[in-house]
Design a protein around this motif. Structure first.
Motif, short mmCIF file in Angstrom:
data_model
loop_
_atom_site.label_atom_id
_atom_site.label_comp_id
_atom_site.label_asym_id
_atom_site.label_seq_id
_atom_site.Cartn_x
_atom_site.Cartn_y
_atom_site.Cartn_z
N SER A 141 0.85 -1.19 0.00
CA SER A 141 0.00 0.00 0.00
C SER A 141 0.88 1.23 0.00
O SER A 141 2.00 1.20 0.52
CB SER A 141 -0.90 0.01 1.25
OG SER A 141 -1.53 1.26 1.42
N VAL A 142 0.35 2.34 -0.52
CA VAL A 142 1.10 3.59 -0.41
C VAL A 142 1.25 3.99 1.06
O VAL A 142 2.15 4.75 1.41
CB VAL A 142 0.45 4.73 -1.21
CG1 VAL A 142 0.52 4.46 -2.70
CG2 VAL A 142 -0.98 4.99 -0.77
N LEU A 203 -9.23 12.48 1.35
CA LEU A 203 -8.24 11.65 0.66
C LEU A 203 -8.39 11.76 -0.86
O LEU A 203 -7.39 11.90 -1.58
CB LEU A 203 -8.41 10.19 1.09
CG LEU A 203 -7.39 9.18 0.56
CD1 LEU A 203 -5.96 9.64 0.85
CD2 LEU A 203 -7.63 7.81 1.18
N LEU A 204 -9.62 11.77 -1.34
CA LEU A 204 -9.84 11.91 -2.78
C LEU A 204 -9.30 13.25 -3.28
O LEU A 204 -8.75 13.34 -4.38
CB LEU A 204 -11.32 11.78 -3.10
CG LEU A 204 -11.92 10.37 -3.01
CD1 LEU A 204 -13.44 10.43 -3.12
CD2 LEU A 204 -11.34 9.47 -4.10
N GLY A 205 -9.43 14.28 -2.45
CA GLY A 205 -8.94 15.59 -2.84
C GLY A 205 -7.43 15.66 -2.95
O GLY A 205 -6.90 16.54 -3.64
N ALA A 206 -6.74 14.75 -2.26
CA ALA A 206 -5.27 14.74 -2.29
C ALA A 206 -4.72 13.96 -3.47
O ALA A 206 -3.51 13.99 -3.71
CB ALA A 206 -4.74 14.15 -0.99
N ILE A 207 -5.57 13.28 -4.21
CA ILE A 207 -5.12 12.48 -5.35
C ILE A 207 -5.06 13.37 -6.59
O ILE A 207 -6.08 13.96 -6.98
CB ILE A 207 -6.08 11.29 -5.60
CG1 ILE A 207 -6.12 10.38 -4.37
CG2 ILE A 207 -5.66 10.50 -6.83
CD1 ILE A 207 -7.21 9.32 -4.42
N PRO A 208 -3.91 13.48 -7.23
CA PRO A 208 -3.81 14.35 -8.42
C PRO A 208 -4.84 14.03 -9.50
O PRO A 208 -5.32 14.95 -10.18
CB PRO A 208 -2.38 14.11 -8.91
CG PRO A 208 -1.62 13.82 -7.65
CD PRO A 208 -2.57 12.99 -6.82
N MET A 209 -5.20 12.76 -9.65
CA MET A 209 -6.18 12.39 -10.67
C MET A 209 -7.61 12.66 -10.22
O MET A 209 -8.56 12.49 -11.00
CB MET A 209 -6.00 10.94 -11.10
CG MET A 209 -4.68 10.68 -11.81
SD MET A 209 -4.54 9.03 -12.56
CE MET A 209 -5.60 9.23 -13.99
N ASN A 245 1.18 9.31 -4.19
CA ASN A 245 2.51 9.33 -3.56
C ASN A 245 3.58 9.58 -4.61
O ASN A 245 4.10 8.65 -5.21
CB ASN A 245 2.78 8.01 -2.82
CG ASN A 245 4.15 8.00 -2.15
OD1 ASN A 245 4.52 8.95 -1.47
ND2 ASN A 245 4.91 6.95 -2.37
N MET A 246 3.87 10.84 -4.85
CA MET A 246 4.94 11.16 -5.82
C MET A 246 5.57 12.49 -5.45
O MET A 246 5.11 13.19 -4.57
CB MET A 246 4.38 11.20 -7.24
CG MET A 246 3.42 12.32 -7.55
SD MET A 246 3.00 12.34 -9.30
CE MET A 246 1.77 13.65 -9.33
#
Length: 246
Positions: A141-142, A203-209, A245-246
């Motif tokens: 997992s990330v 959490l969804l808001g933190a995902i670039p996509m 996670n990048m």
């Protein structure tokens, strides 16, 4: 293609594990469906796999039980043949802030998520050595890469799984056996559906996509690592996280 080869998938009765089992079956593999307690869901997964024209059988097993795993691997080998693809997917969460986390919550998550993977690797290891071929794929997992508040147990187990992956990869590389990990980010499953809505939205808001993944995203990555095209890839962690996670 995996036609005529056997894939063993833990936690395969639902969610990510079910999607992985179905995708490997579409590649031609016969599937050992390992599940913890939901026999009805496991039977449904087996029926869907069999409809794809390959063999499938369900096995109830506590992955944290060393001896039970040994017996399960023996049964799978007797029923279907030697394991060529091992997918350690079984996992649980017991989320709490570290200050509030009980000892049993920490130990249970380590036992299932980390020790469970070790148990299956340990009991398939000699078979991989004899075959001089095979694929081991661990679902980490990330959280194991970046940590996550309220998941000290889960993140520790998943980080440990990365270390286990790299160590086993080094041990088996000369035998033609690869060992890799897939690190999902936020994936929409029954497990993540239990999260509070506010936490899920943050959490969804933190995902670039700007979206969560689906189980099939992880299944596609596993199928890639299980294929003949990846014979020179080992000890790697493939992130499938929408850029989280990048």
């Amino acid at each position: 293609m995996l036609k005529g080869k056997v894939a063993l998938v833990t936690g395969a009765s639902r969610g990510i594990g079910r999607a992985i089992a179905l995708e490997l079956a579409r590649s031609g593999a016969d599937i050992a469906v390992i599940y913890a307690g939901n026999a009805q869901a496991a039977a449904a997964t087996v029926a869907d796999i069999a409809a794809l024209g390959v063999r499938a059988k369900a096995y109830a097993c506590d992955v944290a039980d060393f001896d039970a795993v040994a017996e399960t691997v023996k049964a799978v080998t007797a029923d279907l043949g030697p394991v060529y693809v091992l997918v350690n997917n079984a996992g649980i969460t017991r989320d709490k802030l570290t200050l509030q986390m009980k000892q049993e919550d920490f130990e249970k998550v380590i036992d299932v998520n980390l020790k469970g993977a070790f148990n299956f690797i340990r009991h398939t290891y000699s078979g991989f050595v004899r075959s001089r071929a095979g694929r081991i794929i661990n679902i980490t997992s990330v959280s194991g890469l970046m940590g996550n508040a309220g998941q000290a147990n889960y993140a520790a187990a998943k980080a440990g799984l990365i270390g286990l992956t790299k160590s086993v990869a080094r041990e088996l590389a000369a035998r033609g056996v690869t060992c890799n990990a897939v690190a999902p980010g936020f994936v929409q499953t029954d497990m993540t559906d239990q999260m509070p809505a506010s936490a899920r939205e943050a959490l969804l808001g933190a995902i670039p996509m700007k979206r969560g993944g689906v189980p099939e995203d992880i299944a596609n990555a596993v199928a890639f690592l299980a294929s003949d095209a990846t014979g020179y890839i080992t000890g790697t962690v493939l992130q499938v996280d929408g850029g989280l996670n990048m």
